[in-house]
Enzyme design. Structure first.
Site, PDB file in Angstrom:
ATOM      1  N   LYS A  34       0.857  -1.183   0.000  1.00 11.41           N
ATOM      2  CA  LYS A  34       0.000   0.000   0.000  1.00 11.41           C
ATOM      3  C   LYS A  34       0.895   1.235   0.000  1.00 11.41           C
ATOM      4  CE  LYS A  34      -4.068   1.831   2.491  1.00 11.41           C
ATOM      5  NZ  LYS A  34      -4.934   1.652   3.686  1.00 11.41           N
ATOM      6  N   SER A  92      -9.854   1.533   2.409  1.00 12.42           N
ATOM      7  CA  SER A  92      -8.964   2.342   1.603  1.00 12.42           C
ATOM      8  C   SER A  92      -7.864   1.538   0.892  1.00 12.42           C
ATOM      9  CB  SER A  92      -8.302   3.391   2.494  1.00 12.42           C
ATOM     10  OG  SER A  92      -7.455   2.773   3.443  1.00 12.42           O
ATOM     11  N   SER A 145     -10.093  -0.860   6.574  1.00  8.17           N
ATOM     12  CA  SER A 145      -9.456  -0.610   5.277  1.00  8.17           C
ATOM     13  C   SER A 145      -8.733  -1.797   4.666  1.00  8.17           C
ATOM     14  CB  SER A 145      -8.484   0.567   5.381  1.00  8.17           C
ATOM     15  OG  SER A 145      -9.206   1.778   5.342  1.00  8.17           O
TER      16      SER A 145
END
Lengths: 483, 485
Positions: free
Chosen positions: A78, A153, A177
């Protein structure tokens, strides 16, 4: 005994000299090149560095060394995890041009385990969102239906694993997330106990809630990745100073004798019927495997969302203050320092980030602190107490991960409150600091994947993974992404 | 309670509370491994943590906590479980745009220190926090508002500080000076900091208000930019005076922060309370609470050195004087020497006098107490005059020689009382006019002429006469003359 996960199998083949890490990485880079134009899982593909790292793994194998448990396995990161010399954007314009001078602790541990980072994945800006539509670089798309969101996310990481761009990925989970995009993309995603994985080098959103965790195709692979990145780190004061027990070893032990509670408050009318049906099926599967399943009430979980949307923005308003144009990233010049701050932050942050900075600033303001931030912290205590009471009766809890399957792009983007509701099932674990895992368990509306969530008390990862493995074994055949 | 400050008109009292920041003498910064060192090329003592780079996290420096708690115990504080908090405000020299400090749960609370005059001054709290970087404004007179550009040096960012918040118990500029002097001695005694005001490792802000005796506290102003104990005294005096003048003129005091200007000797408005920031304090989630055990606090207490107030009391008791009279010896760290010299038979009064007037020199602490006592005995026994003793002492400090040897080498022989009387009589005879004025004039004239006659005697004896003895002889002769007249 089950077959090892694909990532574990790859590593075994590379360690045994049966497969070349360069070849493995090249296959995945080719898949990214072919498919990521449409899906946008990655903000950056680190092709050259990945090939070099893979070549190093091959060299070590050739010389009789063991490059580690994840030898040659491609991993997607990420893009809020710091990578030395490699842009780390948080999918925000405000970090324009910034290259961290250091690696996050998890990045160092991956390298030490022989894993090969293939790129940085897209996210909602600063991890604020549930659809990855809040990225300054455009949304990621769900591989099962590119007109739909992958969740967020950590959408890019979920997409990377679901689309076969990488067998493993790391995300961060502040309110769901990791778990929510895992559910929406049909992969395994886990948020470990707060403090199990070092946050050093994870760009902070809400420090008391943020936790790094794995994405994988299977529970075994998720456990293998967690084993590599977990463990005490003296650079993170909130890191748990205890050794991490083996997580893969007990996966086959089953759930016989375990007491599992279905969370009443997360099974009702707020959830899509297709999702509720899958949770019921999961409960039946656990019961069939020998667990005692009952319904359990955790009343305060319903307040979680409200408490979260005070605590997380409050911490974010402080964490994001440093993006002021003085030292790094974007600067929009203006006549005075104050005007420069304003111009820089106006241009650098997207709407959702601004919204949360304002919410959080307000919640911490003199005269409002007790009514908002203070009260939210008391709700947090209440949730911990309710969970503790539930765990007196049962070993683990079961709930949906997301109230619905993946929704169409644009469906909720103009309605923040509806978007926030996407995290209603996942937020309580963050507020409590407890671990939770999302496991694919069949399909719902439009044939899209549904994830079910298993929750446990602090440091119950081994038990949680065991229950998740049982569910995985009982689940209908996974939905294959055909591209 | 001491006398009101002489600079205020009758009936007015000043009320002062000081906030003192000290940089702790740790090897490294508060939350990272960067060196905690004054100076250095700009931005060379920095890392991701003290630059507040995205993703970095603080780790508390155990040595800083230890120093802070030691200082807390030396200030008689209760050391409690404490929590770090973020103080949020934007400033370019603050890398994270918040300062990690402590708010409602500081490490040290409710202490006091004792001034040499015996006054106890309350300490509200002494908390741990990180320092900021330094801004340099280039062009436009060096002020931020009209500078061409600004540069920031983050070497100081993250340096550990303790802020000691004193209660408003001080009632004069002199007491304020004494408080800072005393606090500095305590800080030095426990080794928490080098506490240099001129280098900024000790920084003082003063809250000043005035009231008519017996009235409640007035509105206060905070004064910043006090770079020496002298500035503190001047600024406090000026500010109190300014406030009295305003109130006397029927005006009101506006609560504000004011800047002391050393050159024009005034305080100037910096910002008023209405412009004050809302710091939005909340518990720092990246750090865990500090929870010292009772055992740890006991260990700290056991490791504390004797503090200045105790040392003053010990010396005063041995010397038979008031603690205030032992203050200078303790301040110079010569109380141990003085005690030993008194213990070895030196006259306490002479010992303290030498410490106060003749031992403010490098190397005085290496003086042998026995030799010092011997010197004092030679002096009180009449073998050396005060002037000679001073010279011998200076050489003893410099060379480490024994007093008898120094005196012999210098040819200092005690002048017999008869010999001295003879010289005095000769000098009187040689200056009849002056002597007449001396015997018949007023006190002022006599005072002047005493110096004159002593000087003449000193000249005649090449400095070997004891000034006090000469003065006494002159007085005796004068009263004898008056008796005859």
């Amino acid at each position: 005994v089950r077959a090892p996960g694909p990532a574990v199998a790859l590593a075994a083949a590379v360690r045994a000299g049966e497969r070349s890490a360069v070849e493995v990485v090249d296959e995945h880079l080719a898949a990214i090149a072919a498919g990521d134009g449409e899906l946008h899982a990655f903000n950056l593909v680190t092709t050259d560095a990945a090939r070099a790292a893979a070549a190093e793994v091959d060299r070590r194998v050739a010389e009789g060394e063991d490059p580690g448990p994840l030898a040659g396995v491609p991993v997607a990161l990420k893009d809020n995890l710091c990578t030395r010399g490699v842009p780390t954007t948080c999918s925000s314009r405000i970090l324009d041009g910034w290259r961290p001078p250091y690696d996050a602790t998890v990045v160092g541990r991956l390298a030490a385990a022989g894993a090969v980072v293939v790129g940085k994945t897209n996210l909602d800006e600063f991890a604020m969102g549930s659809s990855t539509e809040n990225s300054a670089f455009g949304p990621s798309r769900n591989p099962h239906d590119p007109s739909r969101v992958p969740g967020g996310s950590s959408g890019g990481s979920a997409v990377a694993v679901a689309a076969g761009f990488a067998p493993l990925a790391l995300g961060s989970d502040t309110g769901g997330s990791i778990r929510q995009p895992a559910a929406l993309c049909g992969v395994v995603g886990m948020k470990p106990t707060y403090g199990l994985v070092s946050r050093y080098g994870l760009v902070a959103f809400a420090s008391s809630l943020d936790q790094i965790g794995p994405f994988a195709r299977t529970v075994d692979d998720a456990a293998a990745l967690l084993e590599v990145v977990a463990g005490h780190d003296r650079l993170d004061s909130t890191s748990i100073p205890e050794p991490v027990p083996p997580l893969r070893a007990g996966l086959d032990a089953g759930v016989a004798g375990l007491r599992i509670g279905v969370v009443r408050e997360l099974s009702g009318g707020d959830m899509s019927p297709d999702v509720v049906a899958r949770v019921r099926a999961a409960a039946d599967a656990l019961a069939a495997a020998g667990a005692t399943v009952e319904e359990v009430s955790v009343p305060s979980t319903t307040f979680g969302l409200s408490a979260y949307y005070l605590i997380a923005p409050a911490e974010a308003s402080s964490n994001l203050a440093r993006y002021d144009g003085v030292r790094y990233g974007l600067r929009v010049d203006a006549p005075t320092t104050g005007e420069m701050y304003e111009a820089t932050r106006t241009a650098g942050f997207g709407d959702e980030v601004k919204r949360r900075i304002m919410l959080g600033t307000y919640a911490l303001s003199a005269g409002y602190y007790d009514a908002y931030y203070g009260k939210a912290q008391r709700v947090r205590t209440l949730i911990l107490r309710d969970f503790a009471a539930a765990y007196e009766r049962v070993d683990l809890l079961l709930s949906p991960t997301s109230p619905s399957v993946a929704f169409p792009l644009g469906a909720k983007v103009d309605d923040p409150l509806t978007m926030y509701l996407s995290d209603v099932c996942t937020i309580p674990s963050n507020l409590a600091g407890h671990p939770a895992i999302s496991v694919p368990f069949g399909t719902g509306e439009a044939g899209l994947p549904v994830g079910v969530q298993v929750l446990g008390p602090a440091l119950s990862e081994a038990t949680l993974l065991r229950a998740a493995a049982t569910l995985e074994a009982a689940a209908p055949a996974p939905v294959e992404v055909t591209r | 309670v001491s006398a009101p400050d002489p600079t205020l008109p009758d009936g007015w009292e000043m009320v002062i509370g000081l906030e003192v920041h000290v940089e702790l003498a740790t090897a490294t910064k508060l939350f990272c491994g960067c060196p905690n060192r004054f100076g250095g090329e700009p931005n060379t003592h920095v890392c991701p943590v003290c630059l507040g780079l995205p993703g970095s996290l603080p780790v508390i420096n155990a040595a800083a906590v230890e120093y802070a708690m030691r200082l807390g115990r030396a200030l008689r504080c209760e050391v409690r479980p404490s929590v770090f908090a973020r103080k949020n405000y934007f400033y370019p020299d603050m890398p994270k745009d918040y300062q990690v400090s402590q708010y409602d749960l500081p490490t040290n609370v409710d202490g006091w220190l004792e001034l040499p005059d015996g006054t106890r001054v309350g300490i509200e709290r002494a908390h741990i926090e990180e320092d900021t970087g330094k801004s340099v404004h280039v062009g436009g007179g060096g002020r931020i508002h009209d500078a061409d550009y600004s540069l920031v040096d983050y070497n100081r960012a993250g340096v550990p500080l303790v802020e000691i918040v004193g209660r408003p118990d001080l009632r004069s500029a002199e007491q304020a000076r004494q408080y800072v002097t005393e606090l500095r001695s305590i800080i030095l005694a426990v080794g928490a900091s080098d506490a240099k005001m001129e280098e900024g490792s000790m920084r003082v802000d003063a809250n000043v208000s005035v009231r008519r005796a017996g009235e409640p506290f007035g509105t206060r102003c905070e004064i910043k930019n006090l770079n020496s104990i002298r500035s503190l005294g001047r600024a406090v005096g000026y500010e109190a005076r300014r406030q009295v003048d305003l109130l006397t003129a029927g005006e009101r005091i506006v609560q504000q922060t004011r800047h002391w200007d050393e050159d024009d000797g005034r305080t100037h408005t910096l910002r008023s309370k209405e412009e004050a920031e809302d710091y939005r304090y909340f518990p720092e989630p990246d750090l865990v609470p500090l929870t010292p055990s009772a055992h740890e606090i006991e260990r700290l207490d056991g490791s504390l050195p004797a503090l200045p107030a105790e040392r003053r009391r010990a010396l005063a008791e041995a010397a038979g004087v008031e603690p205030a009279d032992a203050a200078i010896a303790v301040e110079r760290d010569l109380d141990g020497l003085a005690l030993a010299a008194i213990g070895a038979g030196g006259d306490p009064g002479r010992v303290l006098t030498h410490v106060e007037h003749n031992l403010a020199v490098e190397g005085a602490d290496r003086l042998d107490a026995g030799a010092f006592a011997r010197l004092v005995q030679m002096e009180t026994g009449g073998e050396l005059t005060a002037t000679q003793a001073k010279q011998v002492l200076a050489e003893m400090v410099e060379t480490g020689a024994a007093p008898d040897d120094v005196a012999r080498a210098r040819g200092f022989e005690a002048m017999g009382a008869d010999a001295l009387a003879a010289v005095v009589d000769e000098v009187i005879a040689a200056h009849p006019e002056e002597w007449t004025t001396f015997t018949t004039g007023d006190d002022k004239a006599r005072g002047k002429l005493t110096g004159y006659f002593v000087g003449q005697v000193m000249k005649a004896t090449r400095g070997q006469a004891d000034g006090k003895a000469v003065t006494q002889l002159l007085r005796d002769r004068a009263s004898a003359a008056a008796g005859r007249g």
